[in-house]
Design an enzyme around this catalytic site. Structure first.
Site, short mmCIF file in Angstrom:
data_model
loop_
_atom_site.label_atom_id
_atom_site.label_comp_id
_atom_site.label_asym_id
_atom_site.label_seq_id
_atom_site.Cartn_x
_atom_site.Cartn_y
_atom_site.Cartn_z
N PRO A 216 0.84 -1.20 0.00
CA PRO A 216 0.00 0.00 0.00
C PRO A 216 0.88 1.25 0.00
O PRO A 216 1.61 1.52 0.95
CB PRO A 216 -0.82 -0.11 1.28
CG PRO A 216 0.03 -0.94 2.19
CD PRO A 216 0.80 -1.88 1.31
N HIS B 276 -4.60 5.63 -2.01
CA HIS B 276 -4.60 4.92 -3.29
C HIS B 276 -5.25 3.57 -3.02
O HIS B 276 -4.58 2.56 -2.79
CB HIS B 276 -3.16 4.74 -3.80
CG HIS B 276 -3.07 3.90 -5.04
ND1 HIS B 276 -3.80 4.15 -6.18
CD2 HIS B 276 -2.32 2.81 -5.32
CE1 HIS B 276 -3.50 3.26 -7.10
NE2 HIS B 276 -2.61 2.43 -6.59
#
Length: 322
Positions: free
Chosen positions: A127, A181
């Site tokens: 991530p 994101h």
């Protein structure tokens, strides 16, 4: 760090998987850097990629010097781009990857910093927001010199989808995805424009355009990676091109605005988190965070995204005893 007046730029890529080599290929095709070193645990495979890339030099816009790198090459690098780490598997969210990749990153960053590196980190591995913040912690570098790809790709996807919907070039569509994101990202519809016309005004040009369609457009953007992974196993071309765009903005000292993952220190009334927001990028890294006005709903969703990332990062960084 080198100044923008120096002719030779060096990028070191760590991680020669699909994303990393797509990034290297795009760098060569666009002639963005003069030097490119590739580091990977699988040195034979990386050397094969180096050879393959070099064989295309005759067709490249400039002669990028590409070689199989070692960590000592990071000492003179302007940018170290990290694409290494475990890949996202079908059914797995980006945040599921955090523990595996944080451990990998701690070792990588130590090796880079031990070389005497004094440039800018560019982070692509997911991530990405959490790992960008981890690199700040692991490296001890000022936060403006650690940049994540953030929502640059998500923003590009949004512009593509809107371009398809309105039959316009995505280059003339100015709309941002911000936040994580990932699943808690959000579109800034309230400030989006088509050319210079507000998006919500442009919708009134034709009865075929409907405000409700924006929800479907955003869902297509948010879930794009899952659909691509389901069909071909991984995403790499789009993210590679967005990484090249950030690289170019740094090396050319552009002062361009890109939605990178950036460490907030009071901007948006938020502290101590890396998250995708419009940011001015230049030779020194993050020059300035642009605080975009948000309506009440957008602010609520952004706050939720911030809280989600903090809830992942803080226990993860403590778990590996930093």
């Amino acid at each position: 760090m080198k100044t923008s007046q120096q002719a030779v730029n060096r990028v070191v890529l760590i991680g020669g998987g699909s994303v990393g080599i797509s990034y290297a290929f795009a760098l060569m095709n666009q002639g963005v850097t003069e030097e490119l070193a590739i580091i990977d645990l699988d040195a034979d495979k990386a050397l094969g990629d180096v050879m393959d890339l070099n064989h295309g030099k005759a067709f490249a816009p400039s002669l990028t010097n590409v070689w199989l790198g070692e960590y000592e090459d990071c000492k003179d690098a302007d940018i170290v781009c990290i694409c290494a780490g475990a890949n996202q598997k079908p059914g797995e969210t980006r945040l599921d990857l955090v523990e595996k990749n944080m451990i990998i990153f701690k070792e990588i960053v130590a090796d880079v910093m031990n070389s005497g590196f004094n440039g800018i980190f560019l982070i692509a591995t997911n991530p990405v927001d959490v790992l960008t913040q981890a690199v700040i912690t692991f490296s001890g570098l000022p936060p403006h010199r650690v940049i994540g790809s953030g929502t640059t790709l998500d923003t590009a996807r949004l512009r593509y989808e809107l371009g398809e919907y309105f039959h316009l070039s995505p280059k003339n569509i100015h709309a941002y995805i911000i936040g994580e994101h990932g699943d808690t990202e959000l579109p800034l519809w309230s400030t989006a424009t088509i050319g210079t016309v507000p998006l919500l005004t442009y919708l009134n040009r034709s009865e075929t355009y409907k405000k409700e369609d924006l929800d479907d457009i955003f869902i297509n953007v948010r879930d794009a990676a899952y659909r691509i992974i389901q069909k071909k196993g991984a995403t790499f071309y789009g993210i590679a091109m967005s990484l090249v765009r950030v690289t170019e903005a740094i090396l050319k000292d552009e002062h361009s605005i890109l939605t990178t993952s950036t460490f907030l220190q009071g901007e948006y009334s938020v502290d101590n988190v890396c998250i995708g927001v419009p940011t001015i990028i230049n030779r020194n890294g993050v020059c300035e965070v642009i605080e975009v006005p948000m309506n009440e709903e957008e602010q609520r969703k952004f706050t939720h995204s911030v809280q989600t990332l903090k809830g992942i990062y803080e226990p993860a960084i403590q778990a590996i005893h930093v």
